[in-house]
Scaffold this motif. Structure first.
Motif, PDB file in Angstrom:
ATOM      1  N   GLN A   4       0.968  -1.086   0.048  1.00 26.03           N
ATOM      2  CA  GLN A   4      -0.119  -0.135   0.066  1.00 26.03           C
ATOM      3  C   GLN A   4       0.715   1.261  -0.059  1.00 26.03           C
ATOM      4  OE1 GLN A   4      -2.391  -0.959   3.567  1.00 26.03           O
ATOM      5  NE2 GLN A   4      -4.052  -1.306   2.423  1.00 26.03           N
ATOM      6  N   LEU A   5       2.024   1.355   0.904  1.00 23.43           N
ATOM      7  CA  LEU A   5       2.936   2.252   0.912  1.00 23.43           C
ATOM      8  C   LEU A   5       3.593   2.631  -0.307  1.00 23.43           C
ATOM      9  CD1 LEU A   5       4.250   4.697   2.429  1.00 23.43           C
ATOM     10  CD2 LEU A   5       5.954   2.829   3.047  1.00 23.43           C
ATOM     11  N   ILE A   6       4.047   1.491  -0.856  1.00 16.01           N
ATOM     12  CA  ILE A   6       4.779   1.701  -2.176  1.00 16.01           C
ATOM     13  C   ILE A   6       3.859   1.965  -3.446  1.00 16.01           C
ATOM     14  CG2 ILE A   6       5.992   0.152  -3.983  1.00 16.01           C
ATOM     15  CD1 ILE A   6       7.590   1.008  -1.289  1.00 16.01           C
ATOM     16  N   ASP A   7       2.486   1.459  -3.279  1.00 19.56           N
ATOM     17  CA  ASP A   7       1.762   2.086  -4.633  1.00 19.56           C
ATOM     18  C   ASP A   7       1.447   3.446  -4.495  1.00 19.56           C
ATOM     19  OD1 ASP A   7       1.501  -0.660  -5.390  1.00 19.56           O
ATOM     20  OD2 ASP A   7      -0.307  -1.004  -4.526  1.00 19.56           O
ATOM     21  N   ASN A   8       1.056   4.023  -3.140  1.00 20.00           N
ATOM     22  CA  ASN A   8       1.012   5.224  -2.840  1.00 20.00           C
ATOM     23  C   ASN A   8       2.274   6.212  -3.447  1.00 20.00           C
ATOM     24  OD1 ASN A   8       1.362   8.052  -0.855  1.00 20.00           O
ATOM     25  ND2 ASN A   8      -1.133   7.439  -1.097  1.00 20.00           N
ATOM     26  N   ILE A   9       3.303   5.786  -3.001  1.00 18.28           N
ATOM     27  CA  ILE A   9       4.252   6.580  -3.425  1.00 18.28           C
ATOM     28  C   ILE A   9       4.411   6.565  -4.860  1.00 18.28           C
ATOM     29  CG2 ILE A   9       6.850   6.947  -3.294  1.00 18.28           C
ATOM     30  CD1 ILE A   9       6.882   6.068  -0.392  1.00 18.28           C
ATOM     31  N   SER A  10       4.423   5.477  -5.359  1.00 19.99           N
ATOM     32  CA  SER A  10       4.412   5.085  -6.940  1.00 19.99           C
ATOM     33  C   SER A  10       3.628   5.711  -7.680  1.00 19.99           C
ATOM     34  CB  SER A  10       4.341   3.618  -7.322  1.00 19.99           C
ATOM     35  OG  SER A  10       5.549   2.803  -6.839  1.00 19.99           O
ATOM     36  N   TYR A  11       2.423   6.327  -7.028  1.00 14.94           N
ATOM     37  CA  TYR A  11       1.370   7.295  -7.818  1.00 14.94           C
ATOM     38  C   TYR A  11       2.044   8.636  -8.140  1.00 14.94           C
ATOM     39  CZ  TYR A  11      -2.700  10.216  -8.405  1.00 14.94           C
ATOM     40  OH  TYR A  11      -3.611  11.243  -8.925  1.00 14.94           O
ATOM     41  N   PHE A  72      -8.913  15.436  10.038  1.00 17.08           N
ATOM     42  CA  PHE A  72      -8.847  13.941  10.067  1.00 17.08           C
ATOM     43  C   PHE A  72      -7.987  13.196   8.977  1.00 17.08           C
ATOM     44  CE2 PHE A  72     -13.136  15.647  11.208  1.00 17.08           C
ATOM     45  CZ  PHE A  72     -13.105  14.928  12.732  1.00 17.08           C
ATOM     46  N   ASN A  73      -7.426  12.243   9.396  1.00 15.22           N
ATOM     47  CA  ASN A  73      -6.724  11.052   8.303  1.00 15.22           C
ATOM     48  C   ASN A  73      -7.395   9.871   8.627  1.00 15.22           C
ATOM     49  OD1 ASN A  73      -3.679  13.432   8.152  1.00 15.22           O
ATOM     50  ND2 ASN A  73      -4.901  12.710   6.385  1.00 15.22           N
ATOM     51  N   LYS A  74      -6.997   9.206   7.474  1.00 14.54           N
ATOM     52  CA  LYS A  74      -7.484   7.709   7.518  1.00 14.54           C
ATOM     53  C   LYS A  74      -6.612   7.089   6.534  1.00 14.54           C
ATOM     54  CE  LYS A  74     -10.620   7.993   3.318  1.00 14.54           C
ATOM     55  NZ  LYS A  74     -10.106   9.267   2.793  1.00 14.54           N
ATOM     56  N   GLU A  75      -6.937   5.797   6.463  1.00 14.62           N
ATOM     57  CA  GLU A  75      -6.180   4.883   5.800  1.00 14.62           C
ATOM     58  C   GLU A  75      -5.557   5.274   4.289  1.00 14.62           C
ATOM     59  OE1 GLU A  75      -8.877   2.231   8.293  1.00 14.62           O
ATOM     60  OE2 GLU A  75      -9.326   3.875   6.820  1.00 14.62           O
ATOM     61  N   LEU A  76      -4.304   4.925   4.164  1.00 14.94           N
ATOM     62  CA  LEU A  76      -3.641   5.246   2.993  1.00 14.94           C
ATOM     63  C   LEU A  76      -3.259   6.908   2.856  1.00 14.94           C
ATOM     64  CD1 LEU A  76      -5.523   3.208   0.333  1.00 14.94           C
ATOM     65  CD2 LEU A  76      -3.764   2.520   1.906  1.00 14.94           C
ATOM     66  N   GLU A  77      -3.184   7.567   4.106  1.00 17.21           N
ATOM     67  CA  GLU A  77      -2.801   8.832   4.180  1.00 17.21           C
ATOM     68  C   GLU A  77      -1.737   9.059   4.845  1.00 17.21           C
ATOM     69  OE1 GLU A  77      -7.245  10.717   3.108  1.00 17.21           O
ATOM     70  OE2 GLU A  77      -6.598  10.974   5.020  1.00 17.21           O
ATOM     71  N   TYR A  78      -0.990  10.084   4.711  1.00 14.42           N
ATOM     72  CA  TYR A  78       0.029  10.648   5.584  1.00 14.42           C
ATOM     73  C   TYR A  78      -0.345  11.332   6.876  1.00 14.42           C
ATOM     74  CZ  TYR A  78       2.868   9.020   1.590  1.00 14.42           C
ATOM     75  OH  TYR A  78       3.203   8.122   0.773  1.00 14.42           O
ATOM     76  N   THR A  79       0.355  11.410   7.893  1.00 12.69           N
ATOM     77  CA  THR A  79       0.164  11.880   9.055  1.00 12.69           C
ATOM     78  C   THR A  79       1.338  12.768   9.497  1.00 12.69           C
ATOM     79  OG1 THR A  79      -1.027  12.173  11.343  1.00 12.69           O
ATOM     80  CG2 THR A  79      -0.080  10.095  10.694  1.00 12.69           C
ATOM     81  N   CYS A  80       1.036  14.019  10.047  1.00 14.85           N
ATOM     82  CA  CYS A  80       2.379  14.614  10.558  1.00 14.85           C
ATOM     83  C   CYS A  80       2.115  16.228  10.870  1.00 14.85           C
ATOM     84  CB  CYS A  80       3.588  14.641   9.568  1.00 14.85           C
ATOM     85  SG  CYS A  80       5.255  15.240   9.968  1.00 14.85           S
ATOM     86  N   ASN A  81       2.722  16.715  11.886  1.00 12.77           N
ATOM     87  CA  ASN A  81       2.458  18.042  11.943  1.00 12.77           C
ATOM     88  C   ASN A  81       3.686  18.425  11.387  1.00 12.77           C
ATOM     89  OD1 ASN A  81       3.174  21.099  12.618  1.00 12.77           O
ATOM     90  ND2 ASN A  81       1.598  20.477  14.491  1.00 12.77           N
ATOM     91  N   TYR A  82       3.554  18.881  10.066  1.00 12.67           N
ATOM     92  CA  TYR A  82       4.665  19.235   9.178  1.00 12.67           C
ATOM     93  C   TYR A  82       5.477  20.676   9.322  1.00 12.67           C
ATOM     94  CZ  TYR A  82       3.076  15.696   6.103  1.00 12.67           C
ATOM     95  OH  TYR A  82       2.711  14.353   5.772  1.00 12.67           O
ATOM     96  N   ALA A  83       4.842  21.552   9.943  1.00 18.36           N
ATOM     97  CA  ALA A  83       5.578  22.905  10.488  1.00 18.36           C
ATOM     98  C   ALA A  83       6.561  22.119  11.623  1.00 18.36           C
ATOM     99  CB  ALA A  83       4.640  23.782  11.072  1.00 18.36           C
TER     100      ALA A  83
END
Length: 191
Positions: A4-11, A72-83
């Motif tokens: 799933q991760l590789i498919d996401n990045i490959s997008y 909100f974030n769910k499956e197949l999404e990234y999470t982080c406080n980017y700042a």
């Protein structure tokens, strides 16, 4: 290898088989229970997570102790406080699991290596940042230019699949109203 991760990045970018393996080795799975924090307000965010399973919310705590849900974030999404992640400052936002969650985490240092080790790594970073920037602008514009009913309709448009998974008080907080006001909005829209 987490497909799933590789498919996401490959997008976003092309990956060789070696790069796929290299990336998979750097994303470490972490398991969280419902109510656990990925990040607490005041901590420095040191990882980016890819949600393999679960649901999380971002919130800020007002001076009176009330939580305001901002995303909100769910499956197949990234999470982080980017700042916080980028400049190593204390986070002004908490990130909490609403459901039991499995999050694949990569450290700041390993992400910097990804940008140089993977041929199109910098392109991946740029595209993700551009995507997040556009989302942030839309959310800010919504809070300042839309009435609560419009924000609720936009919430339904963006997160319809999450409605059964979210407590109503998180939805009302996200829309910017108290739960009784959200009930009135929902009744009006049901007519």
């Amino acid at each position: 290898m987490n497909q799933q991760l590789i498919d996401n990045i490959s997008y976003f970018i092309r990956l060789s088989e070696e790069e796929k393996e290299w990336i998979s080795e750097r994303f470490i799975p972490r398991h969280y229970n419902k109510g656990d924090f990925f990040l607490r307000e005041g901590q420095v965010c040191r990882e980016v997570g890819f949600i393999e399973k679960g649901l999380i919310r971002y919130f800020v705590t007002k001076e009176d102790g009330e939580d305001l849900t901002v995303d909100f974030n769910k499956e197949l999404e990234y999470t982080c406080n980017y700042a916080s992640f980028l400049d190593h400052s204390p986070s002004s936002t908490s990130i909490q699991c609403i459901e039991p969650s499995t999050i694949l985490c990569i450290s700041y240092d390993d992400l910097q290596l990804l940008y140089t080790h993977v041929a199109e790594g910098q392109k991946f970073g740029r595209l993700i940042c551009e995507y997040l920037y556009v989302l942030a602008i839309h959310k800010v514009r919504s809070m300042y230019s839309q009435q609560p009913e419009q924000r609720y309709l936009q919430f339904l448009d963006s997160y319809a699949d999450l409605v059964p998974r979210l407590p109503q008080y998180y939805i009302s907080s996200y829309v910017g109203v108290k739960p009784p006001s959200l009930s009135r909005i929902r009744k009006r829209l049901a007519r």
